[in-house]
Each structure stands twice: as C-alpha cells, then as structure tokens.
Write a protein that holds these residues in place. Sequence first.
Motif, mmCIF file in Angstrom:
data_model
loop_
_atom_site.group_PDB
_atom_site.id
_atom_site.type_symbol
_atom_site.label_atom_id
_atom_site.label_comp_id
_atom_site.label_asym_id
_atom_site.label_seq_id
_atom_site.Cartn_x
_atom_site.Cartn_y
_atom_site.Cartn_z
ATOM 1 N N THR A 122 0.811 -1.226 0.000
ATOM 2 C CA THR A 122 0.000 0.000 0.000
ATOM 3 C C THR A 122 0.838 1.268 0.000
ATOM 4 N N PHE A 123 2.141 1.140 -0.196
ATOM 5 C CA PHE A 123 2.972 2.336 -0.057
ATOM 6 C C PHE A 123 2.666 3.369 -1.144
ATOM 7 N N ASP A 124 2.520 2.946 -2.378
ATOM 8 C CA ASP A 124 2.236 3.901 -3.455
ATOM 9 C C ASP A 124 0.919 4.629 -3.203
ATOM 10 N N GLN A 125 -0.075 3.908 -2.681
ATOM 11 C CA GLN A 125 -1.355 4.548 -2.362
ATOM 12 C C GLN A 125 -1.171 5.569 -1.240
ATOM 13 N N LYS A 126 -0.395 5.199 -0.213
ATOM 14 C CA LYS A 126 -0.139 6.123 0.893
ATOM 15 C C LYS A 126 0.578 7.381 0.405
ATOM 16 N N LEU A 127 1.504 7.193 -0.534
ATOM 17 C CA LEU A 127 2.258 8.339 -1.030
ATOM 18 C C LEU A 127 1.357 9.297 -1.796
ATOM 19 N N GLU A 128 0.434 8.765 -2.587
ATOM 20 C CA GLU A 128 -0.505 9.630 -3.295
ATOM 21 C C GLU A 128 -1.403 10.365 -2.304
ATOM 22 N N GLU A 129 -1.877 9.646 -1.279
ATOM 23 C CA GLU A 129 -2.697 10.294 -0.249
ATOM 24 C C GLU A 129 -1.902 11.364 0.482
ATOM 25 N N LEU A 130 -0.634 11.098 0.678
ATOM 26 C CA LEU A 130 0.221 12.046 1.389
ATOM 27 C C LEU A 130 0.301 13.378 0.658
ATOM 28 N N TYR A 131 0.528 13.334 -0.650
ATOM 29 C CA TYR A 131 0.626 14.582 -1.410
ATOM 30 C C TYR A 131 -0.739 15.237 -1.566
ATOM 31 N N LYS A 132 -1.784 14.431 -1.694
ATOM 32 C CA LYS A 132 -3.127 14.994 -1.801
ATOM 33 C C LYS A 132 -3.507 15.726 -0.522
ATOM 34 N N GLU A 133 -3.240 15.088 0.631
ATOM 35 C CA GLU A 133 -3.545 15.725 1.907
ATOM 36 C C GLU A 133 -2.658 16.952 2.130
ATOM 37 N N GLY A 134 -1.422 16.863 1.646
ATOM 38 C CA GLY A 134 -0.508 17.988 1.818
ATOM 39 C C GLY A 134 -0.979 19.235 1.109
ATOM 40 N N ARG A 135 -1.553 19.091 -0.075
ATOM 41 C CA ARG A 135 -2.067 20.268 -0.789
ATOM 42 C C ARG A 135 -3.214 20.914 -0.029
ATOM 43 N N LEU A 136 -4.016 20.107 0.679
ATOM 44 C CA LEU A 136 -5.140 20.668 1.436
ATOM 45 C C LEU A 136 -4.647 21.549 2.590
ATOM 46 N N TYR A 137 -3.573 21.129 3.240
ATOM 47 C CA TYR A 137 -3.062 21.847 4.416
ATOM 48 C C TYR A 137 -1.773 22.601 4.133
ATOM 49 N N ASN A 138 -1.464 22.809 2.852
ATOM 50 C CA ASN A 138 -0.249 23.534 2.479
ATOM 51 C C ASN A 138 0.994 22.837 3.030
ATOM 52 N N PHE A 139 0.921 21.508 3.114
ATOM 53 C CA PHE A 139 2.027 20.669 3.564
ATOM 54 C C PHE A 139 2.504 21.044 4.957
ATOM 55 N N LYS A 140 1.558 21.481 5.784
ATOM 56 C CA LYS A 140 1.856 21.779 7.188
ATOM 57 C C LYS A 140 0.798 21.084 8.043
ATOM 58 N N PRO A 141 1.194 20.521 9.190
ATOM 59 C CA PRO A 141 0.191 19.888 10.052
ATOM 60 C C PRO A 141 -0.730 20.938 10.642
ATOM 61 N N PRO A 142 -2.008 20.589 10.857
ATOM 62 C CA PRO A 142 -2.933 21.567 11.451
ATOM 63 C C PRO A 142 -2.502 21.896 12.880
ATOM 64 N N PRO A 143 -2.886 23.065 13.371
ATOM 65 C CA PRO A 143 -2.467 23.460 14.724
ATOM 66 C C PRO A 143 -3.201 22.647 15.787
ATOM 67 N N LEU A 144 -2.636 22.672 17.000
ATOM 68 C CA LEU A 144 -3.259 22.027 18.146
ATOM 69 C C LEU A 144 -4.263 22.971 18.779
#
Length: 1097
Positions: free
Chosen positions: A1036-1058
């Motif tokens: 599942t690594f290739d799928q995870k990598l695609e999800e990683l970049y997709k999610e990164g674009r949503l949050y500008n590649f920064k984790p949401p604040p606490l």
Amino acid sequence: MATSYRQIAPITLSEFSQPVTALSFDPVSDILWAGSNSGVVAGYYGTRGTRGVSFPVGGSLAVKKIVAGENHVRALGVSGEGLGTWAKGGMNKWFFRHPSNIATFSNTPNSNVVAASTADMELLYINSMTGTAIRQTTMPSVITHLQSSHSFLLSGASDGYLRTHDMRASSNRPGGGESSVKAHSIGIQGLETTGNFVFTIGLGERQGRPYPDPLVKVYDLRTMGVLSTIPFSSGPAFVHVLPKRPSTIAVISNQGLINIVDVLNPAAAGEFYQLDLTSYITSCSVSATAAYMAFGDADGIIHLMSQAEDVVGVPFNGFDGQPAEWADTPAPLPEIDWTDATPLNTVGLPFYDTPLLSAWTPQFVPTPVVYLPPPKIPPQLLNTMKMKDNVAYAALPRELKGRRNTVAVDSQKYVGRFRSGKFRKADLDAVAPTFDSSDSEIPAMYRRVEIEYSKFGVEDFDFGFYNKTEYSGLETHILNSYTNPVLQVMHYSLPIRTLAKSHITTNCPREHCLLCELGFVVLGVLAQASNAIELIDYGREGAEVDYAHKIQIFHRFLIDHLSSEGNSFPNNPSLLGKPPAQFDPHTLSAAPVTQLLGIDGKNFITCSSCGAVREKDNMTHIVDLTYPRKGPSNEQAPAMDFAGILRHSLLRQLTHKATCQNCKHFTNFTSRRSISSRDLPPILAINACVSNNDNLALWLDVRGQTFLKPQIELRGQVEGVDDQLCTAYAIRSLIVQVTSKEKPSHLVAIVKVPEAGERTDLKSPWFLFNDFVVQNISEQEALSFPGKWKVPAIIYYERVDLREIVDYSGLPNKIDESILSYDTSISLNRDPRLMKHEFLKPEELPRPGTLVAIDAEFVLMQQEETEFRSDGTNRVLRPARLSLARVSVLRGDGPKQGVPFIDDHIHTSEAIVDYLTEFSGIKFGDLDPHISRYTLTPLKLVYKKLRLLVDRGCIFIGHGLSKDFRIINIYVPPEQVIDTVDLYFLKSRQRRLSLRFLSWFVLGQHIQTDMHDSIEDARSALKLYKAYHQFEEEGTFDQKLEELYKEGRLYNFKPPPLDSSGALALDRTASPAYPIPQTTVVSFPRNLHAYTSNWPP
C-alpha cells in the motif's frame, strides 16, 4: 557615612547577557550611565537601577568611553565612527566624524574644548559646543588615553610614553608634547590624575612578549619623575582616583579584586575588597562623592559598592540635584470602530520629522530619453551613392560585408548549474561554464572558479557536473580556501595521509590540533576543508595578494605544527627500517612527520682567519630554493637545471661576519651543510621561492623541454666531499599560482594520484585540482610552464628506494571502540535528570548493517554575506556558516529500539552569532562547560564517535541527512544512508516533505511544537522508516504516497495546529495513521554525577 565599602544589590542591564563596556556616574543627577556591548548608552536611576533614557553611539560595536557633564553625556564607540554629545533626554546635540577612527577623548565635561585622538596618530581639539575641529597635531604614536589635569592635558600612547600637552598652545614641541616619559615598555592601559599626581598602568615586556605590568606607577606632574610604584600582584586592569581622598586610588583587577591605597602613606594598611562575580570586570567608575563605586562585568551586571549606610536615601551624586529626564511617552492610539464604511484616512499620519516618500523631488521627475547619434555613413558608400526620387542607394563594398547592422556586446556572464533546475547554457561543455573568460592566454581548466548560489543555498550547486572523476575537489565558499591545494597535496601523499588517519585514533589531548583536523578531512564525492583551516586566522583578502608567497609561509607553518603535534616522544614508532649495523636499541625515534620530511644535517662553520671549524646540528622540514647568481666570466657557471639548483639549496653555503671565539677577530665565516645521500628524507618538501622574473625564466619551457623533471637524482655531501651514492626521487605533486592580468591570482594543485598509477582508462595518473573542479591531464601538461601566468609555489618529491620500506605497523590504526561505552562529558554542572541516553554495552557495539537513527542541531557561527545591487537584485558572496551543536544517535533495532546511545552537546571555543533556538533547541549556556546542564563533548570526540560508526558499517536513518552530513563535514558512503526525505518523495511532484508533516500524516504524531529536539526528530525518522517497510509489505505504499501529497495540498504541507487541549484541531480525511510501537524508556539513578572527560586507559 562609613569609611569602608560594602557590596549592595547589583543592577542588571537587560535580559540578554552582554558585557558592560563603559560606566560613568552623573555629577548632578542620581543617574549611572552605562554602555553595552551592542553600542547603546542607557541611564539607570538610583540604586534600584530603573532603566531610563537610552541612545546608540554609532556603529554596532561596544561603547568605549562615557563622560557625563552637567547637561550632557559624551560618548564614543569601539567602531570609532565618531564622537558625539547627547542631552540627558537622549537628543543628539552634535556628532563629530573623522576619516580615520577615533581612539579616545578627554574627560573635560565642562570645558569649551575637548581633545580627541585618531588612529592616524593625530590629536584633535574640538569645540565642545558645536562639535567642529579647531586644530590638529601630529603625534609620534596612537594615543589610547587622554586625561585633563589642572594645568596640562595628559596622554598615554601605545608606545608606552606618558606626555603632557598645553591646550592653549597652537602647536606642540617636537616629539608630540611639552614633556614625556617612558612609563611602560609596550603601551599604557590606564591613566588617572589628581592634583600633581599621575597614575598609570600598562604592559611590560618579558622575553620579547607583552604581559600585564604588575606595578601602578606614580609620577609627579611638575617634574615628570617617578615618585613611587604600587605593586598589585593580581594584575591591575583599571585604576581610579577617589574624589574625596585626593591622594588615594582604587586599583582593580579583572577578577574583581579591589585595593584602595594612599600614595602619600604607602606603609598604611590598604583596603581590600573582592567582588562576588562569575565572569570578569570590563569597566568601572567612581561617583563624584566617592560614596559609590560601580563595576561592570561580561555578563551584563553592574556591581555596586557603597559607603552609605542607607543607600536608598543617598543618591549617586550625593545631593538632590537636577531631576532625571525621562523619555517622552507616546500618545495612545485612538480606538477606531471599524466598519465596511470606515475610511482609511481615519488612521491618520504619525508624527514625522523627515520628508515623506510621497513628497516627490525634482530628481524623481522623468527626463526625456536621449539616444546616441546615428553612426556616420562610411566614405566608401558616399563616393558611390546614387539618388533616385529622394532615395539614396549604393552597393555594399566587399570590406564592409559581414559588419552591417552588428553591435558589439560583452561576453555573457556565467550562470551556475544547479540541481534544482536545468542548466541555462546547454550548448557548452562540462568544464567551460565554470571558468572566468577574462584572460584568453590561460587555459580554461586553470582559470579561477567560483561557486554560484541559488535560493536553496550551496547544497543546490551541482558540484558533480564539474568533476567527472572519483577524486574529490574542495569548496571555495569558506574562508581561507586558498589553502585547498595544500590539503590536496597532503591527502595524496600516502605517508602523510596514513599518519593523519593514525593520529585521530589516539587520545590527543589538544582541543585544536591540525594533525587531527587533517585526519578528519576524509575525501568523498565532495569535501570541505573547514575542519582543517578553521584554526587559521579568518580574514578577507584584497585583490593584490601574492598567494605563492603566502602559501609557502602557510606550508612551513603547517609542517612544523604537524611535526610537533604528532610527536609522542619517547614513544614515537620507527617508520624507517635501519640496517643491522646501524641499529641501536637505545636510539629514540623522532616525530613521525620529522622522520618523513626532516632533513637532519650538520652545519660546518669555518673561520676565515684562523681556520677553526665548529659543528652545529641542523634540522629542517622544508627546502627553500636559492637560485644561483651569475658570477664573473672566469668562474665556472653554476648548474642551472632543477636537480642542480635543488642540490645547491640543500647544501647551501653561506657567508656571514661575526667574532671568532678562538682568535677573537671580527671576520668572515663560511657555513655549509653536510648530509649524506643515505640520510636524505623519504619526502622532499620544496618551496619554489620564485621572487622575480629571472627566477621564473628558469622554469619556463624551452623548445618543448620542461625545467621540472619527473625523476631526479641527488648526491649528498659529507664534510665537503661529494657522496658517491646517488638517491633517486620521483615527483608526487606541485602547487602553482595562476596569475591573471585582470583578476586576482589563485592557486591550483597538480597531483600524481597514487591510486591511479595502474589504471589504463586515463591519460595519466596526473590530475589538476582547481578547487571543486578536477580534471585528468597528461604528465607533459603537469610539468609544463608555458608562460608567466603559471608560477611554481610548492613541489613534493618522494624517495624511490624507500617507498616500500616505510613501516606503518607501529602506528595505531583503529579508533578505540569503547568510546561508545563510557561517558565523555566535560560539563561541570550536568543535571543527571536531563540525560536521555544510555551508553552501549560491549555486546551492543555495532556491526556491519546495524541500523542507527541520527539527527543533529546546529548554531550560526557567521552571518550570510550578500551584495545588494542598484537594480534591486542581490548576490550571495558567502553563505552563512553553521556549526554542529548537538547530535543524537539512537538504536535502530533490538529490545532497546529508539533509545539513544549518543546525545552530545558540542563544545566550541568560537563565538556563536545566533543559537537558532527556535530550530535547534540550543540556548545560551548549553555549550558552556561551566554552566551547561547537558552532556557536553569536544567536537573532536564527536567526530571520532561518528567516524567509528561509519567505519563499522552502520546504516544511518534520518531526515535530510545529506545536508546534516555536509555541515558536520563527514563523508558517509551512500549505501550506508537511508534518508526518509527520499523514501517519501514523488519525483513527479518535485516537492520534498518536512519531517513534521510526515510525522503528523504517517505516524499521527505532532512534533516540533515548541522547539526542535534531535532525539524526537531521530526517533520520528526511525518510525517513518519502519512504517515504510510495513506499507511495502502490505503493498500500500504507493497509495499512501498519493494520499500524502493529496492531503498535503489541502493543508499547504503543514500539520494543522493544536487546540487548547493539545489535540489536533483537524482530522485527516485519508486512511488511519501507522500504529506506533512502544519505545523503551530508560531511567537513570538520581545520584548519577557529572562525569569528567577522563578516558579509561
């Protein structure tokens, strides 16, 4: 009021620790004026130290001197940009600038004239009301101290003289003053006067070196004679007169010892006080009533001593004088109820005293564009021109063909090749783009090269594009990179390389050891020489530098230091096997470097009068070539080939004059060196010493024949008789200076690489090392000197018959593995509760393939140097320089997976510009062995630990390791590096992801919330590596990598604040995070004490 002093509560300048460089009590107000190391003068009101008015003195350096008057404060900075006078409210009255730096000024707060001295050895008299120079006088030396007495102006100079000056006279007598006396041998460091007494402290001379004079000298102002001397064994750093006791002075040492002495009654018992401080005294002052004394230290604390019993009721000036002036409080901003209809002019304009940017001046009014007049029509066309319907035409002559409508343009500027983008000059070959094209006489591969910087820094420069060989070049962006060729020569000399690598396996006690640093320069695809040359003085060179002469001086300095640092007498191993007849078991060996390069001969000195002969042992490591002069026609012409000149320089015969101890005549002496062929060293290090065109002419090629030969034979000489045995030497390397007519000169190394001797795919084993550009060349090219642009500097020859005889078996060649199993901290106040690592047990020592996780933190040692141009662009001249501050290495597998076994803060003796606390987690004091609470280790020891891990075949796991290893300056083979920044990367997206974002998405952890922690970062990288393997096993690594970049674009590649409760404010929309295994927690006993750095035997 009591007669003795007592220490009261101190005053702290600010929350940031910086030295107090100048102090002055206000004579009419309850104010103590203090100057800081950042160039700011501030007033502190009362003994409580309430901070009031502050102002800069000009420049970013420390405040040098402050004098407070009745209605002003006069101050000067170390930068010497100018002398200024400020009102006590902070407003500048005047500021006097001078083309040269101002060194000091006189303490005449209420006089109409103030005296000032400059670095150009001038004494200036300045109008204290307007700040204009009245007159100036040339002095014989730089004046460092100025004091006014009741009749004269006194000056103390850097030549040690105390002089008097009449401020009323229009000029001084020859010698710089009315009268003078030599007070101290080297220079005057302190000067005070009261009545007819003058007190000085300064530097003496001992064995040709300056040292603090332990005597305070007292002079009579009327006769300028010495009255007495006051001994002060702790070393006087400051001297100050006590105002209410005219014959009494206070002598202060840097360590805070205070001695109050009455010069009229030296037999009386003096008063001694010791300040309670943790650093050293940097400034001092005494109040006008002598009720208070103030002492500033290097930690930004003002220590106060007082005679008053009630310090609250007794002001600094001793009476209720002028009220203190406070800075104006800015008016509060009006409250504005913002709506969509609120106009922007509601904000209003702030108060201003300079023209606004919107006030256009005539200089900004556009002017009509003026073009150059059209070129004149050539006469060839005018003579043949015909007219038809007001149109002129003519045939183009043959001589003008190809030149019609052409414009001369300059050659295009080189643009560097970067990894982050395509090369902008695709048509050029791999070498030409890097070289300056200003001098066509010099071949391209010899021309000066420079590193270009993109927005990603020096790491983005594609060094591999300019070096297609497997031999490493060296970078040019570090200071003193002119020494790069010497390091290349040392590296490719196998005996010296072996000694250097062997030395780093020993327990060398020196913190700064050039032989250790040379051993750590392990060359890979690319290396920096910053380890080795950081011990050399940093400085910027001008355009006109004779690098050939400079590198020869450095060469001698380096070899001498390598010899002394590698000397373990009487335990030096013997590198050269001796025949049985010469073997003596009681003979002790010299230093290893001396055995390789030492020329051990004897000088025979003969008196021309009586013929007496005296022997003198002579040892040198380097041969300086001396070129023979043309003698009379009846004398035999000296040998002009290289071997002959080298032999003449080796057996150099000198003539000098001296008094003979035998015949007592002042006569000529002849000195000649005697050394047999058998005793010639394995390596001959030669300085070419080309000082003029006649010397250089000998080196130039003649009819295709080179002056320098690949192999030569040398014959020694014993007591004036030539040795019958010849010794053969083969050339190994040379350093040449490349001189250009328009550009600064530079150095290149030409080396015969030992490892390339048997290869058939090369032109020859010779390589040109022009900093980071490396190119294979022929032997003819290496030894050729075709023109004056190529000047020899250093040559290395190796003795042919000793290459296989040198015995390295006595040298240590393995780093002590137990260095990973015991404490190496040098911190004196380590807190055991902050220790997060557990040392490796002997059975845990790493083996080939052992996984370890690593992360490092860095501090800033030098700011980036940038050139800003008039067109708005900028160019990086020298990038910022970082230094290793903390390194953490964790176990990568086993029952203690994730537990660190190295967590060292690194001690450095250099000044740190910025701790980068937000990104490194390092704070002030963490790298100081006296106050650090962490495990503090010398940099050399950390290098040994990392080198040991590399040599044992460990696999390093981390995030962004290429940059970390580059700054650490250690080469790790690519097959031993697993970088998570490359594991979680899609080339099609061209974006590399941060460790913080990867930890949030893949691990479900929020890291780096406050500051960076190297253990946390290394552990996160290790978990990411484990997660990668699990994803690969599941497919599942290739799928995870695609999800990683997709999610990164949503949050500008920064984790949401606490949120306020510490939980993530947003939930991921993708698949769940990787399950995190539990990590073993290691606890330490509370009574664990801070170990010292004593290594076990």
